[in-house]
Design a protein around this motif. Structure first.
Motif, PDB file in Angstrom:
ATOM      1  N   LEU A 156       0.826  -1.210   0.000  1.00  0.00           N
ATOM      2  CA  LEU A 156       0.000   0.000   0.000  1.00  0.00           C
ATOM      3  C   LEU A 156       0.861   1.262   0.000  1.00  0.00           C
ATOM      4  O   LEU A 156       0.631   2.194  -0.775  1.00  0.00           O
ATOM      5  CB  LEU A 156      -0.920  -0.002   1.218  1.00  0.00           C
ATOM      6  CG  LEU A 156      -2.025  -1.066   1.227  1.00  0.00           C
ATOM      7  CD1 LEU A 156      -2.669  -1.152   2.605  1.00  0.00           C
ATOM      8  CD2 LEU A 156      -3.073  -0.745   0.170  1.00  0.00           C
ATOM      9  N   TYR A 157       1.862   1.273   0.865  1.00  0.00           N
ATOM     10  CA  TYR A 157       2.694   2.467   1.024  1.00  0.00           C
ATOM     11  C   TYR A 157       3.529   2.731  -0.230  1.00  0.00           C
ATOM     12  O   TYR A 157       3.593   3.862  -0.726  1.00  0.00           O
ATOM     13  CB  TYR A 157       3.593   2.289   2.241  1.00  0.00           C
ATOM     14  CG  TYR A 157       4.420   3.503   2.590  1.00  0.00           C
ATOM     15  CD1 TYR A 157       3.839   4.603   3.215  1.00  0.00           C
ATOM     16  CD2 TYR A 157       5.781   3.543   2.310  1.00  0.00           C
ATOM     17  CE1 TYR A 157       4.599   5.720   3.540  1.00  0.00           C
ATOM     18  CE2 TYR A 157       6.551   4.653   2.637  1.00  0.00           C
ATOM     19  CZ  TYR A 157       5.954   5.738   3.251  1.00  0.00           C
ATOM     20  OH  TYR A 157       6.709   6.840   3.567  1.00  0.00           O
ATOM     21  N   ALA A 161       0.162   5.253  -1.283  1.00  0.00           N
ATOM     22  CA  ALA A 161      -0.680   5.646  -0.154  1.00  0.00           C
ATOM     23  C   ALA A 161       0.181   6.227   0.968  1.00  0.00           C
ATOM     24  O   ALA A 161       1.272   5.727   1.248  1.00  0.00           O
ATOM     25  CB  ALA A 161      -1.465   4.443   0.359  1.00  0.00           C
ATOM     26  N   LYS A 162      -0.320   7.270   1.614  1.00  0.00           N
ATOM     27  CA  LYS A 162       0.375   7.833   2.765  1.00  0.00           C
ATOM     28  C   LYS A 162      -0.011   7.060   4.017  1.00  0.00           C
ATOM     29  O   LYS A 162      -0.988   6.312   4.031  1.00  0.00           O
ATOM     30  CB  LYS A 162       0.048   9.316   2.903  1.00  0.00           C
ATOM     31  CG  LYS A 162       0.576  10.146   1.730  1.00  0.00           C
ATOM     32  CD  LYS A 162       0.327  11.628   1.924  1.00  0.00           C
ATOM     33  CE  LYS A 162       0.911  12.426   0.765  1.00  0.00           C
ATOM     34  NZ  LYS A 162       0.686  13.883   0.911  1.00  0.00           N
ATOM     35  N   PRO A 164      -1.518   7.636   6.872  1.00  0.00           N
ATOM     36  CA  PRO A 164      -2.890   7.631   7.390  1.00  0.00           C
ATOM     37  C   PRO A 164      -3.832   6.746   6.572  1.00  0.00           C
ATOM     38  O   PRO A 164      -4.689   6.052   7.138  1.00  0.00           O
ATOM     39  CB  PRO A 164      -3.304   9.103   7.321  1.00  0.00           C
ATOM     40  CG  PRO A 164      -2.021   9.861   7.373  1.00  0.00           C
ATOM     41  CD  PRO A 164      -1.044   9.016   6.618  1.00  0.00           C
ATOM     42  N   LEU A 165      -3.667   6.758   5.242  1.00  0.00           N
ATOM     43  CA  LEU A 165      -4.522   5.923   4.396  1.00  0.00           C
ATOM     44  C   LEU A 165      -4.187   4.448   4.580  1.00  0.00           C
ATOM     45  O   LEU A 165      -5.086   3.595   4.629  1.00  0.00           O
ATOM     46  CB  LEU A 165      -4.361   6.322   2.929  1.00  0.00           C
ATOM     47  CG  LEU A 165      -5.215   5.539   1.922  1.00  0.00           C
ATOM     48  CD1 LEU A 165      -6.695   5.629   2.267  1.00  0.00           C
ATOM     49  CD2 LEU A 165      -4.953   6.046   0.502  1.00  0.00           C
ATOM     50  N   VAL A 166      -2.892   4.135   4.682  1.00  0.00           N
ATOM     51  CA  VAL A 166      -2.494   2.743   4.936  1.00  0.00           C
ATOM     52  C   VAL A 166      -3.094   2.270   6.256  1.00  0.00           C
ATOM     53  O   VAL A 166      -3.613   1.154   6.361  1.00  0.00           O
ATOM     54  CB  VAL A 166      -0.961   2.599   4.964  1.00  0.00           C
ATOM     55  CG1 VAL A 166      -0.569   1.164   5.324  1.00  0.00           C
ATOM     56  CG2 VAL A 166      -0.357   2.989   3.621  1.00  0.00           C
ATOM     57  N   SER A 168      -5.811   3.320   7.696  1.00  0.00           N
ATOM     58  CA  SER A 168      -7.249   3.132   7.524  1.00  0.00           C
ATOM     59  C   SER A 168      -7.569   1.813   6.831  1.00  0.00           C
ATOM     60  O   SER A 168      -8.498   1.099   7.214  1.00  0.00           O
ATOM     61  CB  SER A 168      -7.824   4.304   6.721  1.00  0.00           C
ATOM     62  OG  SER A 168      -9.178   4.093   6.404  1.00  0.00           O
ATOM     63  N   ARG A 169      -6.780   1.472   5.821  1.00  0.00           N
ATOM     64  CA  ARG A 169      -7.062   0.268   5.032  1.00  0.00           C
ATOM     65  C   ARG A 169      -6.642  -1.017   5.743  1.00  0.00           C
ATOM     66  O   ARG A 169      -7.117  -2.094   5.397  1.00  0.00           O
ATOM     67  CB  ARG A 169      -6.358   0.365   3.678  1.00  0.00           C
ATOM     68  CG  ARG A 169      -6.951   1.430   2.770  1.00  0.00           C
ATOM     69  CD  ARG A 169      -6.301   1.425   1.404  1.00  0.00           C
ATOM     70  NE  ARG A 169      -6.915   2.393   0.508  1.00  0.00           N
ATOM     71  CZ  ARG A 169      -6.514   2.617  -0.734  1.00  0.00           C
ATOM     72  NH1 ARG A 169      -5.487   1.934  -1.237  1.00  0.00           N
ATOM     73  NH2 ARG A 169      -7.119   3.512  -1.485  1.00  0.00           N
ATOM     74  N   THR A 170      -5.743  -0.905   6.699  1.00  0.00           N
ATOM     75  CA  THR A 170      -5.247  -2.105   7.380  1.00  0.00           C
ATOM     76  C   THR A 170      -5.745  -2.222   8.816  1.00  0.00           C
ATOM     77  O   THR A 170      -5.395  -3.183   9.508  1.00  0.00           O
ATOM     78  CB  THR A 170      -3.708  -2.107   7.399  1.00  0.00           C
ATOM     79  OG1 THR A 170      -3.249  -0.898   8.027  1.00  0.00           O
ATOM     80  CG2 THR A 170      -3.140  -2.202   5.991  1.00  0.00           C
ATOM     81  N   GLU A 174      -1.713   4.833  12.823  1.00  0.00           N
ATOM     82  CA  GLU A 174      -0.706   5.458  11.972  1.00  0.00           C
ATOM     83  C   GLU A 174       0.698   5.206  12.522  1.00  0.00           C
ATOM     84  O   GLU A 174       1.644   4.955  11.763  1.00  0.00           O
ATOM     85  CB  GLU A 174      -0.971   6.959  11.865  1.00  0.00           C
ATOM     86  CG  GLU A 174      -0.047   7.668  10.892  1.00  0.00           C
ATOM     87  CD  GLU A 174      -0.405   9.130  10.720  1.00  0.00           C
ATOM     88  OE1 GLU A 174       0.454   9.886  10.233  1.00  0.00           O
ATOM     89  OE2 GLU A 174      -1.537   9.522  11.075  1.00  0.00           O
TER      90      GLU A 174
END
Length: 217
Positions: A156-157, A161-162, A164-166, A168-170, A174
């Motif tokens: 993801l990273y 993806a930054k 915070p988004l990683v 959220s998805r995992t 953070e």
């Protein structure tokens, strides 16, 4: 006004002429030089003069090695894109290990070359099926031993993806994501495959099959 200074190192005069002509119509790119060797480029470029990208022929007639050439260019602050007309997987692997942004074939259509070189000048990694095939057979790519969770976070990273988004998805915090990235970098460092930047992480993810190579089925 141009945004990027790009140089070509290739000891075939017809290739150099074609390169200069190809980019003469692209306003954001200035061709800073077309020379036959790395030494010639470094000696004719004053210290302090910026070169954003060097397109480097992997097989030069001066006897220089890929690793040495890339190291010298990167030491001067230039990113490097490998330029090849052959199928020598060993040279491509050497280029990847030396830290080039990718490999592009001389036989590619002009539009493909323009796109690849423009993106490389911006610092983007240029993934290709040729590069992936060479890396697939590289016996020197040591396994970093990433856990499934580390591979998930890296995928993801490294794909853009930054943190915070990683997170959220995992369903991780953070801070935990940042710690996973730190551990991933540490593991790659231990096996001699440093990943100090996000571009480096993207390369490692491509090399290890964690991310697919664009355009490769």
């Amino acid at each position: 006004m141009y945004r990027y200074r790009v140089a070509l190192i290739d000891d075939h005069e017809i290739v150099a002429r074609g390169f200069a002509e190809l980019f003469s119509t692209i306003p954001e790119i200035h061709v800073a030089g077309t020379v036959a060797t790395v030494t010639e480029l470094l000696e004719t470029t004053p210290h302090g003069t910026r070169i954003d990208l060097v397109i480097l022929d992997l097989r030069l007639s001066d006897g220089s090695t890929v690793m040495s050439n890339v190291d010298r260019l990167r030491a001067r602050g230039a990113a490097v894109l490998a330029f090849t007309g052959g199928d020598d997987a060993q040279l491509m692997r050497a280029a990847a290990r030396a830290g080039v942004l990718g490999v592009v074939r001389k036989s590619e259509p002009a539009a493909v070359l323009l796109d690849a070189i423009t993106r490389a000048a911006r610092g983007e990694t240029i993934a290709s099926t040729d590069w992936a095939a060479a890396l697939d057979g590289d016996p020197d790519l040591a396994d970093a031993g990433l856990s499934p969770r580390e591979r998930e976070v890296l995928a993801l990273y490294a794909a853009g993806a930054k943190a915070p988004l990683v997170a959220s998805r995992t369903a991780l915090s953070e801070a935990t994501v940042i710690d996973y990235i730190r551990r991933v970098r540490s593991k790659y460092e231990r096996v001699g495959r440093p990943a100090n930047t996000k571009i480096d992480l993207y390369k490692r993810a491509l090399e290890d099959g964690i991310l697919p190579v664009p355009g490769r089925s």
